[in-house]
Design a protein around this motif. Structure first.
Motif, PDB file in Angstrom:
ATOM      1  N   ASP A  11       0.845  -1.184   0.000  1.00  0.00           N
ATOM      2  CA  ASP A  11       0.000   0.000   0.000  1.00  0.00           C
ATOM      3  C   ASP A  11       0.882   1.236   0.000  1.00  0.00           C
ATOM      4  O   ASP A  11       1.915   1.262   0.675  1.00  0.00           O
ATOM      5  CB  ASP A  11      -0.910   0.021   1.232  1.00  0.00           C
ATOM      6  N   ALA A  12       0.469   2.242  -0.732  1.00  0.00           N
ATOM      7  CA  ALA A  12       1.291   3.445  -0.865  1.00  0.00           C
ATOM      8  C   ALA A  12       0.425   4.686  -0.923  1.00  0.00           C
ATOM      9  O   ALA A  12      -0.590   4.715  -1.628  1.00  0.00           O
ATOM     10  CB  ALA A  12       2.135   3.349  -2.134  1.00  0.00           C
ATOM     11  N   ALA A  13       0.828   5.709  -0.195  1.00  0.00           N
ATOM     12  CA  ALA A  13       0.164   7.006  -0.306  1.00  0.00           C
ATOM     13  C   ALA A  13       0.473   7.623  -1.665  1.00  0.00           C
ATOM     14  O   ALA A  13      -0.362   8.297  -2.259  1.00  0.00           O
ATOM     15  CB  ALA A  13       0.624   7.934   0.824  1.00  0.00           C
ATOM     16  N   ASP A  14       1.684   7.369  -2.174  1.00  0.00           N
ATOM     17  CA  ASP A  14       2.126   7.902  -3.463  1.00  0.00           C
ATOM     18  C   ASP A  14       2.761   6.772  -4.273  1.00  0.00           C
ATOM     19  O   ASP A  14       3.983   6.601  -4.268  1.00  0.00           O
ATOM     20  CB  ASP A  14       3.125   9.042  -3.237  1.00  0.00           C
ATOM     21  N   PRO A  15       1.938   5.970  -4.970  1.00  0.00           N
ATOM     22  CA  PRO A  15       2.471   4.834  -5.730  1.00  0.00           C
ATOM     23  C   PRO A  15       3.543   5.220  -6.744  1.00  0.00           C
ATOM     24  O   PRO A  15       4.502   4.489  -6.951  1.00  0.00           O
ATOM     25  CB  PRO A  15       1.239   4.246  -6.431  1.00  0.00           C
ATOM     26  N   GLU A  16       3.383   6.379  -7.357  1.00  0.00           N
ATOM     27  CA  GLU A  16       4.354   6.847  -8.356  1.00  0.00           C
ATOM     28  C   GLU A  16       5.748   6.984  -7.731  1.00  0.00           C
ATOM     29  O   GLU A  16       6.745   6.523  -8.284  1.00  0.00           O
ATOM     30  CB  GLU A  16       3.878   8.199  -8.903  1.00  0.00           C
ATOM     31  N   ARG A  17       5.794   7.624  -6.584  1.00  0.00           N
ATOM     32  CA  ARG A  17       7.069   7.854  -5.891  1.00  0.00           C
ATOM     33  C   ARG A  17       7.707   6.535  -5.456  1.00  0.00           C
ATOM     34  O   ARG A  17       8.907   6.320  -5.638  1.00  0.00           O
ATOM     35  CB  ARG A  17       6.835   8.756  -4.686  1.00  0.00           C
ATOM     36  N   LEU A  18       6.897   5.641  -4.877  1.00  0.00           N
ATOM     37  CA  LEU A  18       7.463   4.361  -4.430  1.00  0.00           C
ATOM     38  C   LEU A  18       7.849   3.473  -5.604  1.00  0.00           C
ATOM     39  O   LEU A  18       8.844   2.746  -5.524  1.00  0.00           O
ATOM     40  CB  LEU A  18       6.491   3.630  -3.508  1.00  0.00           C
ATOM     41  N   ALA A  19       7.101   3.529  -6.694  1.00  0.00           N
ATOM     42  CA  ALA A  19       7.474   2.743  -7.878  1.00  0.00           C
ATOM     43  C   ALA A  19       8.827   3.208  -8.399  1.00  0.00           C
ATOM     44  O   ALA A  19       9.681   2.388  -8.755  1.00  0.00           O
ATOM     45  CB  ALA A  19       6.404   2.867  -8.962  1.00  0.00           C
ATOM     46  N   ALA A  20       9.040   4.518  -8.424  1.00  0.00           N
ATOM     47  CA  ALA A  20      10.333   5.045  -8.882  1.00  0.00           C
ATOM     48  C   ALA A  20      11.454   4.612  -7.943  1.00  0.00           C
ATOM     49  O   ALA A  20      12.522   4.174  -8.390  1.00  0.00           O
ATOM     50  CB  ALA A  20      10.272   6.569  -8.979  1.00  0.00           C
ATOM     51  N   PHE A  21      11.225   4.713  -6.635  1.00  0.00           N
ATOM     52  CA  PHE A  21      12.247   4.330  -5.653  1.00  0.00           C
ATOM     53  C   PHE A  21      12.594   2.847  -5.788  1.00  0.00           C
ATOM     54  O   PHE A  21      13.765   2.483  -5.970  1.00  0.00           O
ATOM     55  CB  PHE A  21      11.748   4.631  -4.236  1.00  0.00           C
ATOM     56  N   TRP A  22      11.594   1.983  -5.706  1.00  0.00           N
ATOM     57  CA  TRP A  22      11.869   0.538  -5.730  1.00  0.00           C
ATOM     58  C   TRP A  22      12.381   0.077  -7.094  1.00  0.00           C
ATOM     59  O   TRP A  22      13.158  -0.872  -7.176  1.00  0.00           O
ATOM     60  CB  TRP A  22      10.636  -0.247  -5.278  1.00  0.00           C
ATOM     61  N   SER A  23      11.996   0.746  -8.178  1.00  0.00           N
ATOM     62  CA  SER A  23      12.554   0.407  -9.492  1.00  0.00           C
ATOM     63  C   SER A  23      14.054   0.648  -9.505  1.00  0.00           C
ATOM     64  O   SER A  23      14.820  -0.168 -10.022  1.00  0.00           O
ATOM     65  CB  SER A  23      11.884   1.233 -10.600  1.00  0.00           C
ATOM     66  N   GLN A  24      14.486   1.764  -8.915  1.00  0.00           N
ATOM     67  CA  GLN A  24      15.918   2.057  -8.863  1.00  0.00           C
ATOM     68  C   GLN A  24      16.639   1.103  -7.915  1.00  0.00           C
ATOM     69  O   GLN A  24      17.742   0.657  -8.214  1.00  0.00           O
ATOM     70  CB  GLN A  24      16.140   3.503  -8.448  1.00  0.00           C
ATOM     71  N   VAL A  25      16.035   0.790  -6.786  1.00  0.00           N
ATOM     72  CA  VAL A  25      16.665  -0.122  -5.823  1.00  0.00           C
ATOM     73  C   VAL A  25      16.872  -1.493  -6.456  1.00  0.00           C
ATOM     74  O   VAL A  25      17.951  -2.083  -6.358  1.00  0.00           O
ATOM     75  CB  VAL A  25      15.812  -0.251  -4.539  1.00  0.00           C
ATOM     76  N   LEU A  26      15.835  -2.010  -7.113  1.00  0.00           N
ATOM     77  CA  LEU A  26      15.851  -3.395  -7.596  1.00  0.00           C
ATOM     78  C   LEU A  26      16.236  -3.549  -9.067  1.00  0.00           C
ATOM     79  O   LEU A  26      16.375  -4.672  -9.543  1.00  0.00           O
ATOM     80  CB  LEU A  26      14.467  -4.021  -7.370  1.00  0.00           C
ATOM     81  N   GLY A  27      16.388  -2.444  -9.791  1.00  0.00           N
ATOM     82  CA  GLY A  27      16.657  -2.547 -11.221  1.00  0.00           C
ATOM     83  C   GLY A  27      15.423  -3.003 -11.989  1.00  0.00           C
ATOM     84  O   GLY A  27      15.521  -3.629 -13.037  1.00  0.00           O
ATOM     85  N   TYR A  28      14.241  -2.699 -11.465  1.00  0.00           N
ATOM     86  CA  TYR A  28      12.978  -3.081 -12.075  1.00  0.00           C
ATOM     87  C   TYR A  28      12.515  -1.996 -13.046  1.00  0.00           C
ATOM     88  O   TYR A  28      12.995  -0.862 -13.019  1.00  0.00           O
ATOM     89  CB  TYR A  28      11.904  -3.269 -11.004  1.00  0.00           C
ATOM     90  N   VAL A  29      11.538  -2.351 -13.866  1.00  0.00           N
ATOM     91  CA  VAL A  29      10.897  -1.414 -14.779  1.00  0.00           C
ATOM     92  C   VAL A  29       9.391  -1.476 -14.549  1.00  0.00           C
ATOM     93  O   VAL A  29       8.874  -2.446 -13.983  1.00  0.00           O
ATOM     94  CB  VAL A  29      11.211  -1.735 -16.260  1.00  0.00           C
ATOM     95  N   GLU A  30       8.705  -0.443 -15.014  1.00  0.00           N
ATOM     96  CA  GLU A  30       7.246  -0.471 -14.905  1.00  0.00           C
ATOM     97  C   GLU A  30       6.692  -1.507 -15.875  1.00  0.00           C
ATOM     98  O   GLU A  30       7.032  -1.505 -17.058  1.00  0.00           O
ATOM     99  CB  GLU A  30       6.680   0.913 -15.220  1.00  0.00           C
ATOM    100  N   LEU A  31       5.821  -2.358 -15.360  1.00  0.00           N
ATOM    101  CA  LEU A  31       5.195  -3.395 -16.186  1.00  0.00           C
ATOM    102  C   LEU A  31       3.771  -3.041 -16.566  1.00  0.00           C
ATOM    103  O   LEU A  31       3.264  -3.529 -17.565  1.00  0.00           O
ATOM    104  CB  LEU A  31       5.200  -4.737 -15.443  1.00  0.00           C
ATOM    105  N   GLY A  32       3.115  -2.233 -15.738  1.00  0.00           N
ATOM    106  CA  GLY A  32       1.735  -1.884 -16.048  1.00  0.00           C
ATOM    107  C   GLY A  32       1.106  -1.029 -14.979  1.00  0.00           C
ATOM    108  O   GLY A  32       1.637  -0.889 -13.875  1.00  0.00           O
TER     109      GLY A  32
END
Length: 127
Positions: A11-32
């Motif tokens: 759960d996230a108050a700001d999904p955009e911000r957390l998606a950016a953070f965790w993408s950089q941490v894990l080397g992930y990309v947005e899937l959908g």
């Protein structure tokens, strides 16, 4: 037969911000993205169903009280723990105190929304 973890939902108050953070941490990309504002991120070459679980950042305005009963542990794949700690702090992670003694071999951190995770010492091979 057994189950496998395919997704972790946070759960996230700001999904955009957390998606950016965790993408950089894990080397992930947005899937959908879903109509409800959820964002799924995952490994760039495998996506959902691959050897690593995807992460879904789900919008929520519910107040969080206390420590979550589950946290994520991460390990560096291409540098030592100290260098990875510097990288994570530069991305926006903050040191967190959950009662550790200071003699642990791991670092307790919090993501930009305060979700606690640990950086373990051991380096893992990338997938």
């Amino acid at each position: 037969m057994a189950c496998r973890i395919s997704e972790l939902v946070l759960d996230a108050a700001d999904p955009e911000r957390l998606a950016a953070f965790w993408s950089q941490v894990l080397g992930y990309v947005e899937l959908g993205r879903e109509d409800d504002g959820s964002i799924e991120i995952g490994p760039p070459d495998a996506g959902f169903g691959g050897p690593q679980p995807t992460l879904i950042l789900s919008p929520s305005s519910d107040p969080r009280t206390g420590k979550l009963p589950l946290h994520i542990d991460v390990n560096a794949t291409d540098r030592d723990q100290d260098a990875e700690l510097e990288r994570l702090l530069a991305l926006g992670a903050k040191p967190a105190d959950v009662g550790q003694t200071g003699t642990e071999s791991w670092h307790v951190l919090a993501d930009p929304e305060g979700n606690v995770f640990c950086l373990l010492r051991r380096r893992l091979q990338p997938l």
